[in-house]
Design an enzyme around this catalytic site. Structure first.
Site, PDB file in Angstrom:
ATOM      1  N   CYS A  31      82.433  81.681  91.018  1.00  0.00           N
ATOM      2  CA  CYS A  31      81.399  80.608  90.750  1.00  0.00           C
ATOM      3  C   CYS A  31      80.615  80.255  92.109  1.00  0.00           C
ATOM      4  CB  CYS A  31      82.199  79.586  90.214  1.00  0.00           C
ATOM      5  SG  CYS A  31      80.862  78.056  89.717  1.00  0.00           S
ATOM      6  N   CYS A  70      73.313  63.947  87.474  1.00  0.00           N
ATOM      7  CA  CYS A  70      74.120  63.936  86.160  1.00  0.00           C
ATOM      8  C   CYS A  70      75.159  63.339  86.687  1.00  0.00           C
ATOM      9  CB  CYS A  70      74.620  65.512  85.821  1.00  0.00           C
ATOM     10  SG  CYS A  70      73.172  66.603  85.618  1.00  0.00           S
ATOM     11  N   CYS A  85      72.802  68.231  95.075  1.00  0.00           N
ATOM     12  CA  CYS A  85      72.048  68.660  93.850  1.00  0.00           C
ATOM     13  C   CYS A  85      71.162  67.175  93.606  1.00  0.00           C
ATOM     14  CB  CYS A  85      72.581  69.016  92.607  1.00  0.00           C
ATOM     15  SG  CYS A  85      71.775  69.253  91.169  1.00  0.00           S
ATOM     16  N   CYS A 102      82.351  71.245  90.171  1.00  0.00           N
ATOM     17  CA  CYS A 102      81.604  71.282  91.432  1.00  0.00           C
ATOM     18  C   CYS A 102      81.620  69.951  92.249  1.00  0.00           C
ATOM     19  CB  CYS A 102      80.236  72.148  90.976  1.00  0.00           C
ATOM     20  SG  CYS A 102      79.164  70.823  90.076  1.00  0.00           S
ATOM     21  N   CYS A 111      78.977  64.381  87.374  1.00  0.00           N
ATOM     22  CA  CYS A 111      79.147  65.337  88.413  1.00  0.00           C
ATOM     23  C   CYS A 111      79.448  64.798  89.638  1.00  0.00           C
ATOM     24  CB  CYS A 111      77.786  66.037  88.186  1.00  0.00           C
ATOM     25  SG  CYS A 111      77.826  67.554  89.757  1.00  0.00           S
ATOM     26  N   GLU A 139      80.671  74.658  98.263  1.00  0.00           N
ATOM     27  CA  GLU A 139      81.669  75.244  97.561  1.00  0.00           C
ATOM     28  C   GLU A 139      81.540  76.598  96.729  1.00  0.00           C
ATOM     29  OE1 GLU A 139      83.125  70.779  97.006  1.00  0.00           O
ATOM     30  OE2 GLU A 139      83.117  72.031  95.354  1.00  0.00           O
TER      31      GLU A 139
HETATM   32  S1  SF4 Z   1      75.989  68.932  86.763  1.00  0.00           S
HETATM   33 FE1  SF4 Z   1      76.020  68.254  89.036  1.00  0.00          FE
HETATM   34  S2  SF4 Z   1      75.158  70.227  90.079  1.00  0.00           S
HETATM   35 FE2  SF4 Z   1      74.777  70.756  87.975  1.00  0.00          FE
HETATM   36  S3  SF4 Z   1      72.722  70.139  87.780  1.00  0.00           S
HETATM   37 FE3  SF4 Z   1      73.824  68.228  87.074  1.00  0.00          FE
HETATM   38  S4  SF4 Z   1      74.144  67.205  89.154  1.00  0.00           S
HETATM   39 FE4  SF4 Z   1      73.345  69.332  89.832  1.00  0.00          FE
END
Ligand code: SF4
Length: 365
Positions: free
Chosen positions: A120, A131, A127, A353, A134, A107
Site C-alpha cells: 500500500c 477527511c 494530504c 494511513c 484520517c 509511509e
Molecule cells: S483519507 Fe486521508 S489521505 Fe485519504 S483523501 Fe482523505 S485526508 Fe487524504
C-alpha cells in the site's frame, strides 16, 4: 507490538537533477543515446534500477567507470531511504517509514493475506483533503511525490520481501495522499510497475483508491491502464459525507455513481466502494439500507472497513463485531452486490494511513 526499529541512517542524496527512477524504457534509451552509448546500456540501466533495485549509480558494476561517472553527473536515483519498519506480531502486516531526499517522510504498508503480498503506497506527502477520520489529514498537504518516490517505496518493500524469498504481488495506491491529485506521477509509476520486469505487476493487480475526485476518475479511465478503482464513500447521504469528507462539497454521491458507471463503461471493471464503519456515525441500519440501494445503481463491489482507532487520539470508534455483521446482513438484504468486510490489517502497527508518521513525530509516542 514490536518496537520501532531504526534500520539505516538517512542517506545524503545527490543534487536533485534528473531522477532515473520513474523513467520508462524508451526514456532510458533516449538518455543513453544522448550520452553516445549503445542501446543495450539502457537495458542494463533498467535492470539495475528496477530488477536489482540499485540505490546508487556507483553500484552498477557492469557499466564502465567512465559511463557511470558521466551518468552520475547528469542524473541520480531519488530513492526514498527506509528509516523504520514495524511488523505486527500476528504477521498480518508491516509498516514502513521512508525519508525522502528533502527530509520529508511518507509511509507504506505491506499486507500479508494468504499468498498475496500487497504493498500500500503513498502518493503525496500529507494530504490536503481533510477527511475528519484520517491521521494523514492532520499533516495537511506538504508536497507531491515524484514517480520515482512512488516506485522507490515498492522497490524497498521488494528488497525486504526478497530476503524471505517472496515478492510483492499486488499494489494499492491507498497510503498517504489523494492519488488522483498527483495524476501525472501516479500514472507514470503505474506504467513502470506494469511494463518493466522487476516490479512486473499487471494492471489487474494494481488498485488506485480515491476520496472521490470525479475528474481524476474520468482521466484514469481514459489512461487505459486497466487498473482497479476504489472510491471511499463512507456515507450514504451527501450531508453526512460533507461532514466527514470535505471533497463532498465538490462532488455529490450522484456524481460518484456517475463516475463509477463511466469507469465501468470505459475500462470494463467494477469499482469498489470503500465504506469505513464508524460507530454511531454511519453504521445505522438505515445507513445499511441506503448503502444497499446505492450499490444497486452501478456495477460495483462493497468493502466494509471497521474503523481503525489504534495509535492516535480520535473521536471515532470501531463498531462492535456483532454489529458489523448485522450491518453487512442489512446491506445484503437489499442488495445482491458482493460485500466484504476487510478488517484493517495490522491494527497493532497503526496501519491506517498517517498514523505511524504521527507517532514517529509525537513526543507522546
Ligand atoms: S483519507 Fe486521508 S489521505 Fe485519504 S483523501 Fe482523505 S485526508 Fe487524504
Amino acid at each position: 507490538m514490536d518496537e520501532l526499529v531504526p534500520l539505516n541512517a538517512p542517506r545524503a542524496h545527490p543534487a536533485p537533477h534528473l531522477d532515473l527512477l520513474g523513467l520508462l524504457p524508451p526514456e532510458l534509451e533516449a538518455l543513453v543515446a544522448v550520452m553516445g552509448e549503445a542501446p543495450y546500456r539502457a537495458r542494463q540501466l533498467q535492470s539495475w534500477l528496477y530488477a536489482r533495485a540499485a540505490r546508487d549509480i556507483g553500484s552498477m558494476t557492469d557499466l564502465s567507470n567512465s559511463f557511470r561517472r558521466e551518468l552520475a553527473g547528469r542524473a541520480c536515483i531519488g530513492r526514498p531511504a527506509l528509516e523504520a519498519c514495524r511488523e505486527d506480531q500476528g504477521g498480518e502486516a508491516a509498516k514502513f517509514l521512508f525519508r525522502l531526499p528533502d527530509g520529508e517522510r511518507v509511509e507504506s504498508v505491506l499486507i500479508y493475506d494468504g499468498a498475496r503480498r500487497t504493498a500500500c503506497l503513498s502518493s503525496q506527502v500529507g494530504c490536503g483533503l481533510g477527511c475528519t477520520f484520517c491521521a494523514t489529514a492532520r499533516m495537511g498537504f506538504r508536497r507531491q511525490l515524484t514517480a520515482g518516490e512512488i516506485i522507490g517505496q515498492l522497490l524497498e518493500i521488494g528488497v525486504v520481501l526478497r530476503q524471505r524469498r517472496e515478492r510483492v504481488t499486488n499494489v494499492v495506491l491507498m497510503g498517504m495522499g489523494e492519488p488522483l491529485l498527483n495524476l501525472e506521477a501516479v500514472l507514470r509509476s503505474i506504467q513502470v510497475m506494469r511494463l518493466v520486469p522487476g516490479p512486473g505487476i499487471g494492471g489487474r493487480r494494481i488498485t488506485v483508491s480515491t476520496a472521490g475526485h470525479v475528474p481524476g476518475i474520468h482521466h484514469l479511465a481514459r489512461a487505459r491502464l486497466n487498473v482497479g478503482l476504489a472510491i471511499s464513500l463512507n456515507a450514504t447521504t451527501d450531508e453526512l459525507r460533507r461532514q466527514l469528507m470535505p471533497i463532498a462539497h465538490q462532488y455529490s454521491i450522484a456524481d460518484l455513481l456517475g463516475a463509477a458507471q463511466d469507469y465501468f463503461d470505459v475500462v470494463g471493471r467494477r469499482v469498489t466502494f470503500e465504506y469505513v464503519l464508524m460507530a454511531g456515525v454511519n453504521d445505522s441500519l438505515e445507513d445499511a439500507g441506503r448503502l444497499g440501494t446505492l450499490s444497486r445503481r452501478v456495477p460495483c463491489k462493497l468493502n466494509l472497513i471497521p474503523y481503525n482507532e489504534s495509535g492516535y487520539d480520535t473521536p471515532y470508534r470501531r463498531p462492535a463485531a456483532h454489529w458489523i455483521q448485522r450491518f453487512r446482513a442489512a446491506v445484503a438484504a437489499v442488495s445482491p452486490v458482493q460485500t466484504t468486510v476487510r478488517d484493517s490489517h495490522g491494527r497493532g502497527i497503526a496501519a491506517a494511513c498517517g498514523q505511524l508518521y504521527q507517532q514517529h513525530r509525537s513526543p507522546r509516542r
